[in-house]
Write an enzyme that holds these catalytic residues in place. Structure first.
Site, mmCIF file in Angstrom:
data_model
loop_
_atom_site.group_PDB
_atom_site.id
_atom_site.type_symbol
_atom_site.label_atom_id
_atom_site.label_comp_id
_atom_site.label_asym_id
_atom_site.label_seq_id
_atom_site.Cartn_x
_atom_site.Cartn_y
_atom_site.Cartn_z
ATOM 1 C CE1 TYR A 124 145.774 37.650 83.218
ATOM 2 C CE2 TYR A 124 146.306 37.815 80.890
ATOM 3 C CZ TYR A 124 146.428 37.170 82.103
ATOM 4 O OH TYR A 124 147.210 36.050 82.208
ATOM 5 C CD GLU B 35 148.168 36.503 85.619
ATOM 6 O OE1 GLU B 35 147.785 35.573 84.890
ATOM 7 O OE2 GLU B 35 147.951 36.531 86.844
#
Ligand code: GDP
Ligand code: MN
Length: 386
Positions: free
Chosen positions: A101, A190
């Site tokens: 991530y 993101e």
């Protein structure tokens, strides 16, 4: 403004961040063509402005073009958390060895961009933050210094990336992400997951991208990405007319002038036991024409049962607002009751105009609290009738 995954990936690619090849499709047939062009295994991904698409069944692997067509048929039209899928992104399938991530947001408290990185990606990042906070690396970048190679090294070292080749790619990618974030005036970039393939290649498999609305004038290409069809009709109308409009859940439509007054109007409605359906901010000036536009937007929301007009005249002149209300009542069919509270500059003149015209569904009240009570009461009556 939030971007779809495929739009975010287009910007990623523009800034040199590795993403998979793909094509957009609005019909199962287009999905087949896109899959044929890519060749081999593909993944069919619902394009909606919400996350958790995988869990909702909006992301499916397909072995070939005809299977891609079938999966697109399943996914198109699907409702994912209130968002209807009208487009799918067909992407060359990736082999996944690891899911990480990586994100960059703007931390208003620190007044700095903030990187977040963890090797425990793929899942809900909130879960990682709650259960394994030590696994989530948080790193601010001083915007006066900008991204430096040490930022990249700290991300991978503190995140525990053991493989040197992987670390190198992530460090480079973080630098490009910073360039993308600043270059497109983003508030959020993101990638969840950021994947590592079995061959050791690092790539962004998903994108979540928010651009600062106030900077869109600098980025016509991004501004054009706005999908007007994704908004309810009254939001579309508000945007076209340049009216500030926010949709809420209740029954009372609210019109005020100035953010502060509008916010306290929402509170007063709640205090007297009602719920705002939406609000419009007329801002300063409040021309008659602006009032007509705002009323048109507010009454287009089917949830509105009554309307509370709360005006404090400063720069805004109450007689001008009254003129707008009367003009709107002539031009548009308004079924809901309107409660008006006018105070400040030329309030007496405004109230006199409304009283003289005395349209049947218009009520004037002397104070904000009285008007809020009346509006909530009238909303209740309409609800019972309906
Ligand atoms: P989200 O559910 O909305 O976050 O959508 P993502 O794009 O993150 O996809 C969800 C999950 O689907 C990913 O975490 C992957 O596990 C899986 N997935 C997406 N694309 C691929 C792909 O190309 N290959 C494989 N094997 N899995 C994929
Ligand atoms: Mn994701």
């Amino acid at each position: 403004m939030d971007l779809y995954e495929y739009q975010g990936k287009e910007l990623f690619a523009h800034y040199g961040i590795p993403v998979s090849d793909g094509g957009l499709a609005a019909t199962p047939e287009e999905a087949r063509v896109a899959a044929e062009e890519l060749g081999g295994q593909v993944v069919v991904k619902a394009q909606v402005l919400t996350g958790g698409r995988g869990k909702a069944g909006g992301i499916k692997l397909a072995e070939d073009a005809s299977e891609a067509e079938a999966r697109a048929r399943d996914i198109l039209g699907m409702d994912i958390r209130g968002h209807v899928v009208r487009k799918v992104w067909i992407e060359k399938a990736s082999e996944i060895a690891k899911e990480y991530y990586l994100s960059l947001t703007f931390d208003r408290g620190e007044k700095k961009p903030l990187f977040m990185f963890t090797t425990q990606g793929g899942v809900d990042i909130e879960e990682v933050a709650a259960e394994h906070p030590e696994a989530l690396v948080r790193l601010h970048v001083d915007p006066r210094v900008g991204f430096q190679p040490f930022h990249g090294r700290r991300l991978t070292q503190e995140g525990g990336v053991a493989d040197a080749g992987e670390a190198k790619q992530i460090q480079a990618l973080a630098g490009k992400l910073y360039g993308c974030f600043v270059g497109s005036d983003a508030l959020l970039c993101e990638m969840n997951p950021l994947i590592v393939t079995p061959a050791g290649e690092v790539r962004a498999l998903d994108s979540k991208f928010t651009v600062d609305d106030n900077a869109l004038y600098k980025h016509p290409h991004i501004a054009e990405m706005r999908d007007l069809e994704a908004y309810p009709p009254e939001e579309r109308a508000a945007r076209e007319k340049g009216v500030t409009y926010v949709k809420l859940d209740g029954e009372v439509g609210i019109l005020g002038n100035g953010a502060g007054l509008v916010m306290s109007t929402l509170d007063v409605i709640a205090i007297v036991g009602g719920r705002p359906a939406n609000f419009c901010d007329l801002g300063g000036g409040g021309s008659a024409e602006g009032v007509v536009d705002a009323l048109e937007v507010i009454t287009a929301d089917p949830q509105v049962q009554s309307i509370f007009f709360n005006i404090f005249g400063g720069i805004t002149r109450c007689d001008e607002v009254a003129r707008g209300i009367l003009q709107a009542l002539e031009q548009i069919d308004i079924a809901q009751s309107i409660v008006v509270r006018l105070d400040g500059t030329n309030a007496e003149e405004g109230r006199r105009m409304l009283q003289e015209a005395a349209p049947p569904n218009l009520h004037t009240e002397p104070t904000m609290l009285d008007a809020a009570r009346r509006a909530v009461e009238l909303a209740g009556e309409t609800v019972e009738v309906a």
